[in-house]
Design an enzyme around this catalytic site. Structure first.
Site, PDB file in Angstrom:
ATOM      1  N   LYS A 177     -17.236  -3.489  12.621  1.00 38.72           N
ATOM      2  CA  LYS A 177     -15.918  -3.166  13.154  1.00 38.72           C
ATOM      3  C   LYS A 177     -16.067  -2.190  14.316  1.00 38.72           C
ATOM      4  O   LYS A 177     -16.809  -1.204  14.200  1.00 38.72           O
ATOM      5  CB  LYS A 177     -15.076  -2.526  12.036  1.00 38.72           C
TER       6      LYS A 177
ATOM      7  N   ARG B  81      -2.109  -6.445  -8.575  1.00 39.89           N
ATOM      8  CA  ARG B  81      -1.022  -7.414  -8.391  1.00 39.89           C
ATOM      9  C   ARG B  81      -1.123  -8.566  -9.372  1.00 39.89           C
ATOM     10  O   ARG B  81      -0.128  -9.024  -9.919  1.00 39.89           O
ATOM     11  CB  ARG B  81      -1.061  -7.989  -6.957  1.00 39.89           C
TER      12      ARG B  81
ATOM     13  N   SER C 263      -2.664  -7.919   2.635  1.00 41.42           N
ATOM     14  CA  SER C 263      -3.082  -7.803   4.032  1.00 41.42           C
ATOM     15  C   SER C 263      -3.520  -9.161   4.572  1.00 41.42           C
ATOM     16  O   SER C 263      -3.232  -9.502   5.719  1.00 41.42           O
ATOM     17  CB  SER C 263      -4.241  -6.809   4.171  1.00 41.42           C
TER      18      SER C 263
ATOM     19  N   HIS D 234       0.840  -1.206   0.000  1.00 40.60           N
ATOM     20  CA  HIS D 234       0.000   0.000   0.000  1.00 40.60           C
ATOM     21  C   HIS D 234       0.878   1.259   0.000  1.00 40.60           C
ATOM     22  O   HIS D 234       0.607   2.238  -0.703  1.00 40.60           O
ATOM     23  CB  HIS D 234      -0.907   0.005   1.237  1.00 40.60           C
TER      24      HIS D 234
HETATM   25  P1  ADP Z   1      -9.601  -4.016  -0.728  1.00 43.84           P
HETATM   26  O1  ADP Z   1     -10.100  -4.810   0.427  1.00 43.84           O
HETATM   27  O2  ADP Z   1     -10.476  -2.894  -1.145  1.00 43.84           O
HETATM   28  O3  ADP Z   1      -9.072  -4.814  -1.897  1.00 43.84           O
HETATM   29  P2  ADP Z   1      -6.899  -3.712   0.212  1.00 43.84           P
HETATM   30  O4  ADP Z   1      -6.563  -3.028   1.485  1.00 43.84           O
HETATM   31  O5  ADP Z   1      -6.700  -5.166   0.147  1.00 43.84           O
HETATM   32  O6  ADP Z   1      -8.364  -3.264  -0.104  1.00 43.84           O
HETATM   33  O7  ADP Z   1      -6.115  -3.015  -0.980  1.00 43.84           O
HETATM   34  C1  ADP Z   1      -6.327  -1.686  -1.358  1.00 43.84           C
HETATM   35  C2  ADP Z   1      -5.712  -1.477  -2.729  1.00 43.84           C
HETATM   36  O8  ADP Z   1      -4.306  -1.680  -2.651  1.00 43.84           O
HETATM   37  C3  ADP Z   1      -6.211  -2.437  -3.793  1.00 43.84           C
HETATM   38  O9  ADP Z   1      -6.306  -1.766  -5.030  1.00 43.84           O
HETATM   39  C4  ADP Z   1      -5.136  -3.489  -3.856  1.00 43.84           C
HETATM   40  O10 ADP Z   1      -5.083  -4.098  -5.137  1.00 43.84           O
HETATM   41  C5  ADP Z   1      -3.911  -2.625  -3.616  1.00 43.84           C
HETATM   42  N1  ADP Z   1      -2.798  -3.413  -3.091  1.00 43.84           N
HETATM   43  C6  ADP Z   1      -2.799  -4.221  -2.015  1.00 43.84           C
HETATM   44  N2  ADP Z   1      -1.587  -4.788  -1.835  1.00 43.84           N
HETATM   45  C7  ADP Z   1      -0.809  -4.313  -2.842  1.00 43.84           C
HETATM   46  C8  ADP Z   1       0.556  -4.550  -3.236  1.00 43.84           C
HETATM   47  N3  ADP Z   1       1.347  -5.398  -2.584  1.00 43.84           N
HETATM   48  N4  ADP Z   1       1.026  -3.890  -4.324  1.00 43.84           N
HETATM   49  C9  ADP Z   1       0.214  -3.053  -5.030  1.00 43.84           C
HETATM   50  N5  ADP Z   1      -1.079  -2.813  -4.711  1.00 43.84           N
HETATM   51  C10 ADP Z   1      -1.596  -3.435  -3.642  1.00 43.84           C
END
Ligand code: ADP
Length: 150
Positions: free
Chosen positions: A41, A89, A126, A17
């Site tokens: 939450k 990703r 995450s 992120h």
């Molecule tokens: P959501 O639950 O909305 O997918 P996330 O917190 O998992 O939210 O991710 C938010 C954004 O960050 C998404 O667009 C996800 O694809 C991107 N993201 C998460 N991890 C990575 C990473 N390692 N590299 C690039 N983008 C990422």
């Protein structure tokens, strides 16, 4: 002024992120990190999560952190964001983001800007971090170790 909303669950906020925010700052004047909150939450838990993420950007006035519930495009409008910023990703991410961006553009006219994950961060998620944490592993290498510098 080009301001983008970077929406997500960020549970937790990872180095993946962080990399999207850092790279997004080369495209946008300001980025609002929007932590999506669901009904079950706890408020205190949300407050802690927001505080932690905001702490990563104390030295970067171009990044703001907010919590929101409801539609992402409504949060974007409420915060003066003309764009959504997301990361991709995998091909699964790509299909998911395509549907999302299509619907969001349809209902609001707001465009989504996608950045491909850096190859070395493409496996960081995450959910993987939460999994490792649950099993007692040290996940610090996947979490930002210091605030973003200007
Ligand atoms: P959501 O639950 O909305 O997918 P996330 O917190 O998992 O939210 O991710 C938010 C954004 O960050 C998404 O667009 C996800 O694809 C991107 N993201 C998460 N991890 C990575 C990473 N390692 N590299 C690039 N983008 C990422």
């Amino acid at each position: 002024m080009r301001r983008a909303l970077f929406p997500g669950s960020f549970d937790p906020f990872t180095i993946g992120h962080m990399s999207i925010v850092e790279r997004g700052l080369t495209l946008f004047d300001e980025i609002v990190v929007g932590v999506g909150i669901n009904a079950d939450k706890l408020q205190a838990e949300t407050g802690r999560q927001i505080g932690k993420i905001a702490g990563l950007f104390v030295s970067e006035p171009r990044v703001k952190v907010i919590a929101y519930s409801g539609l992402t495009v409504d949060a974007a409008k409420a915060n003066g964001c003309g764009f959504l910023l997301r990361g991709v990703r995998t091909s699964a991410d790509f299909e998911y983001e395509r549907t999302l961006s299509d619907i969001n553009r349809n209902i609001s006219g707001i465009e989504t800007v996608l950045l491909y994950a850096l190859p070395e961060l493409a496996s960081v998620s995450s959910s993987m971090v939460r999994d490792l944490q649950r099993h007692g592993y040290d996940v610090s290498r996947f979490l930002p170790s210091q605030p973003l510098e200007q």
